[in-house]
Design a protein around this motif. Structure first.
Motif, PDB file in Angstrom:
ATOM      1  N   MET A   1     -71.226  -7.030  62.382  1.00 42.97           N
ATOM      2  CA  MET A   1     -70.732  -8.124  62.122  1.00 42.97           C
ATOM      3  C   MET A   1     -69.304  -8.085  61.970  1.00 42.97           C
ATOM      4  N   PRO A   2     -68.585  -8.966  62.822  1.00 48.88           N
ATOM      5  CA  PRO A   2     -67.192  -8.806  62.741  1.00 48.88           C
ATOM      6  C   PRO A   2     -66.751  -9.333  61.143  1.00 48.88           C
ATOM      7  N   ASP A   3     -65.514  -8.740  60.930  1.00 40.86           N
ATOM      8  CA  ASP A   3     -64.956  -9.095  59.466  1.00 40.86           C
ATOM      9  C   ASP A   3     -64.744 -10.643  59.395  1.00 40.86           C
ATOM     10  N   GLN A   4     -64.995 -11.102  58.287  1.00 40.10           N
ATOM     11  CA  GLN A   4     -64.419 -12.477  58.232  1.00 40.10           C
ATOM     12  C   GLN A   4     -63.142 -12.321  57.762  1.00 40.10           C
ATOM     13  N   PRO A   5     -62.278 -13.533  58.060  1.00 37.16           N
ATOM     14  CA  PRO A   5     -60.683 -13.519  57.683  1.00 37.16           C
ATOM     15  C   PRO A   5     -60.992 -13.620  56.222  1.00 37.16           C
ATOM     16  N   GLU A   6     -59.985 -13.128  55.614  1.00 34.54           N
ATOM     17  CA  GLU A   6     -59.983 -13.052  54.067  1.00 34.54           C
ATOM     18  C   GLU A   6     -59.193 -14.308  53.506  1.00 34.54           C
ATOM     19  N   SER A   7     -59.792 -15.067  52.756  1.00 34.62           N
ATOM     20  CA  SER A   7     -59.179 -16.299  52.201  1.00 34.62           C
ATOM     21  C   SER A   7     -58.079 -16.094  51.311  1.00 34.62           C
ATOM     22  N   ILE A   8     -57.074 -16.940  51.623  1.00 37.03           N
ATOM     23  CA  ILE A   8     -55.801 -16.931  50.737  1.00 37.03           C
ATOM     24  C   ILE A   8     -55.737 -18.055  50.012  1.00 37.03           C
ATOM     25  N   ALA A   9     -55.354 -18.162  48.796  1.00 37.34           N
ATOM     26  CA  ALA A   9     -55.113 -19.380  47.854  1.00 37.34           C
ATOM     27  C   ALA A   9     -53.607 -19.530  47.422  1.00 37.34           C
ATOM     28  N   VAL A  10     -52.975 -20.511  48.041  1.00 36.34           N
ATOM     29  CA  VAL A  10     -51.619 -20.611  47.641  1.00 36.34           C
ATOM     30  C   VAL A  10     -51.444 -21.661  46.636  1.00 36.34           C
ATOM     31  N   ARG A  11     -50.748 -21.627  45.566  1.00 35.09           N
ATOM     32  CA  ARG A  11     -50.654 -22.434  44.517  1.00 35.09           C
ATOM     33  C   ARG A  11     -49.201 -22.015  43.894  1.00 35.09           C
ATOM     34  N   LYS A  12     -49.093 -23.231  43.039  1.00 34.74           N
ATOM     35  CA  LYS A  12     -47.724 -22.890  41.972  1.00 34.74           C
ATOM     36  C   LYS A  12     -47.847 -21.999  41.039  1.00 34.74           C
ATOM     37  N   LEU A  13     -46.976 -20.922  40.710  1.00 33.76           N
ATOM     38  CA  LEU A  13     -47.048 -20.031  39.843  1.00 33.76           C
ATOM     39  C   LEU A  13     -46.884 -20.649  38.484  1.00 33.76           C
ATOM     40  N   THR A  14     -47.357 -19.933  37.211  1.00 38.30           N
ATOM     41  CA  THR A  14     -47.201 -20.471  36.131  1.00 38.30           C
ATOM     42  C   THR A  14     -46.685 -19.166  35.489  1.00 38.30           C
ATOM     43  N   ALA A  15     -46.454 -19.321  34.123  1.00 34.44           N
ATOM     44  CA  ALA A  15     -45.801 -18.250  33.357  1.00 34.44           C
ATOM     45  C   ALA A  15     -46.659 -17.049  33.309  1.00 34.44           C
ATOM     46  N   ASP A  16     -48.006 -17.338  33.375  1.00 30.40           N
ATOM     47  CA  ASP A  16     -48.999 -16.291  33.259  1.00 30.40           C
ATOM     48  C   ASP A  16     -48.974 -15.252  34.651  1.00 30.40           C
ATOM     49  N   ASP A  17     -48.327 -15.855  35.771  1.00 32.13           N
ATOM     50  CA  ASP A  17     -48.093 -15.027  36.763  1.00 32.13           C
ATOM     51  C   ASP A  17     -46.924 -13.894  36.815  1.00 32.13           C
ATOM     52  N   ALA A  18     -45.955 -14.459  35.724  1.00 30.56           N
ATOM     53  CA  ALA A  18     -45.033 -13.348  35.604  1.00 30.56           C
ATOM     54  C   ALA A  18     -45.057 -11.945  35.902  1.00 30.56           C
ATOM     55  N   PRO A  19     -46.258 -11.013  35.376  1.00 28.68           N
ATOM     56  CA  PRO A  19     -46.199  -9.720  35.538  1.00 28.68           C
ATOM     57  C   PRO A  19     -46.512  -9.598  37.010  1.00 28.68           C
ATOM     58  N   ALA A  20     -47.378 -10.391  37.771  1.00 31.31           N
ATOM     59  CA  ALA A  20     -47.795  -9.818  39.061  1.00 31.31           C
ATOM     60  C   ALA A  20     -46.533 -10.486  39.920  1.00 31.31           C
ATOM     61  N   PHE A  21     -45.833 -11.471  39.682  1.00 32.21           N
ATOM     62  CA  PHE A  21     -44.511 -11.903  40.241  1.00 32.21           C
ATOM     63  C   PHE A  21     -43.525 -10.642  40.007  1.00 32.21           C
ATOM     64  N   GLN A  22     -43.228 -10.199  38.966  1.00 34.68           N
ATOM     65  CA  GLN A  22     -42.222  -9.311  38.989  1.00 34.68           C
ATOM     66  C   GLN A  22     -42.517  -7.916  39.693  1.00 34.68           C
ATOM     67  N   ALA A  23     -43.763  -7.420  39.695  1.00 37.56           N
ATOM     68  CA  ALA A  23     -44.123  -6.240  40.219  1.00 37.56           C
ATOM     69  C   ALA A  23     -43.969  -6.559  41.873  1.00 37.56           C
TER      70      ALA A  23
ATOM     71  N   ALA B   1     -49.003 -16.527  47.055  1.00 35.02           N
ATOM     72  CA  ALA B   1     -50.495 -16.555  47.732  1.00 35.02           C
ATOM     73  C   ALA B   1     -51.316 -15.574  47.101  1.00 35.02           C
ATOM     74  N   TYR B   2     -52.190 -15.765  46.818  1.00 28.66           N
ATOM     75  CA  TYR B   2     -53.276 -14.833  46.347  1.00 28.66           C
ATOM     76  C   TYR B   2     -54.386 -14.578  47.189  1.00 28.66           C
ATOM     77  N   ALA B   3     -54.747 -13.261  47.512  1.00 26.15           N
ATOM     78  CA  ALA B   3     -55.810 -12.960  48.098  1.00 26.15           C
ATOM     79  C   ALA B   3     -56.867 -12.135  46.999  1.00 26.15           C
ATOM     80  N   GLY B   4     -57.721 -12.967  46.525  1.00 25.66           N
ATOM     81  CA  GLY B   4     -58.431 -12.543  45.344  1.00 25.66           C
ATOM     82  C   GLY B   4     -57.664 -12.463  44.342  1.00 25.66           C
ATOM     83  N   ASP B   5     -57.778 -11.649  43.491  1.00 25.34           N
ATOM     84  CA  ASP B   5     -56.797 -11.564  42.405  1.00 25.34           C
ATOM     85  C   ASP B   5     -55.473 -10.904  42.646  1.00 25.34           C
ATOM     86  N   ALA B   6     -55.441 -10.437  44.017  1.00 26.82           N
ATOM     87  CA  ALA B   6     -54.026 -10.071  44.320  1.00 26.82           C
ATOM     88  C   ALA B   6     -53.038 -10.809  44.754  1.00 26.82           C
ATOM     89  N   LEU B   7     -51.670 -10.812  43.992  1.00 24.18           N
ATOM     90  CA  LEU B   7     -50.556 -11.755  44.733  1.00 24.18           C
ATOM     91  C   LEU B   7     -50.120 -11.019  45.735  1.00 24.18           C
TER      92      LEU B   7
END
Ligand SMILES: CC(C)(COP(=O)(O)OP(=O)(O)OC[C@H]1O[C@@H](n2cnc3c(N)ncnc32)[C@H](O)[C@@H]1OP(=O)(O)O)[C@@H](O)C(=O)NCCC(=O)NCCS
Length: 176
Positions: free
Chosen positions: A1-23, A68-74
């Motif tokens: 079966m072909p790979d399904q395209p991974e879904s990407i969620a785009v959203r406004k960042l919050t202060a909780d995203d600071a560690p992932a953003f900084q990395a 843009a998040y792919a699952g838990d990954a920014l």
């Protein structure tokens, strides 16, 4: 079966995203020194509260970051801020645009930047979204042009990266 395209969620960042953003931001500055005005040394020492202030400022009229998040990954980031000068409040700036290499060419950048442009459009009175881009950055230039940005000038020797001067295009998107 072909790979399904991974879904990407785009959203406004919050202060909780600071560690992932900084990395991601530090990875961007390391990978692409000629694409950004800031250097790795400039930003390495920022505290997470300073990063949170940048991506989710409580007092700056809708400015901040989108991710843009792919699952838990920014995997993609962009930030918008509004000019502070009393005579420049009709202008906003698009900065810190980055998609991790593994997710380039997969349709992440367009919804990411649509969301960033949406932040600027939601700022009352903002008529222009401006950015600067290295004249040699063909992928970013193509992306910005596709979204409607036009070149309105060129800053010769806009950046100096490891002793090499880099010219930059000034681009603008009319929002009004
Ligand atoms: C700029 C960036 C966000 C674009 O993300 P992306 O996922 O590659 O975006 P896309 O896949 O939509 O590609 C954008 C355009 O560049 C084109 N492109 C991609 N790689 C290219 C390359 N090496 N040479 C020429 N064009 C290229 C694509 O075909 C597309 O053009 P099109 O709209 O005419 O089809 C990403 O490349 C990136 O993070 N680059 C490093 C950081 C950077 O340069 N940031 C911008 C600072 S101003």
């Amino acid at each position: 079966m072909p790979d399904q395209p991974e879904s990407i969620a785009v959203r406004k960042l919050t202060a909780d995203d600071a560690p992932a953003f900084q990395a991601l931001r530090l990875a961007a500055l390391e990978e692409c020194p000629t694409a950004f005005g800031a250097s790795l040394a400039d930003e390495r020492e920022l505290s997470l509260s300073e990063v949170a202030q940048r991506i989710a400022p409580p007092d700056h009229g809708g400015a901040g970051g989108v991710g843009a998040y792919a699952g838990d990954a920014l995997v993609g980031i962009a930030c918008v801020f509004r000019a502070r000068g009393g005579k420049e409040r009709h202008k906003a700036y698009l900065v810190s645009v980055y998609v991790v290499p593994a997710y380039r060419g997969k349709g992440v950048s367009a919804p990411l930047l649509d969301a960033a442009i949406g932040l600027a459009r939601a700022m009352p009175g903002v008529r222009r979204l401006n950015l600067t881009v290295n004249v040699a950055n063909t992928a970013a230039l193509a992306l910005y042009r596709r979204l409607g940005f036009v070149v309105y000038g060129e800053e010769v020797e806009g950046l100096c990266v490891d002793g090499v001067y880099q010219d930059e295009y000034l681009m603008t998107l009319a929002l009004a």
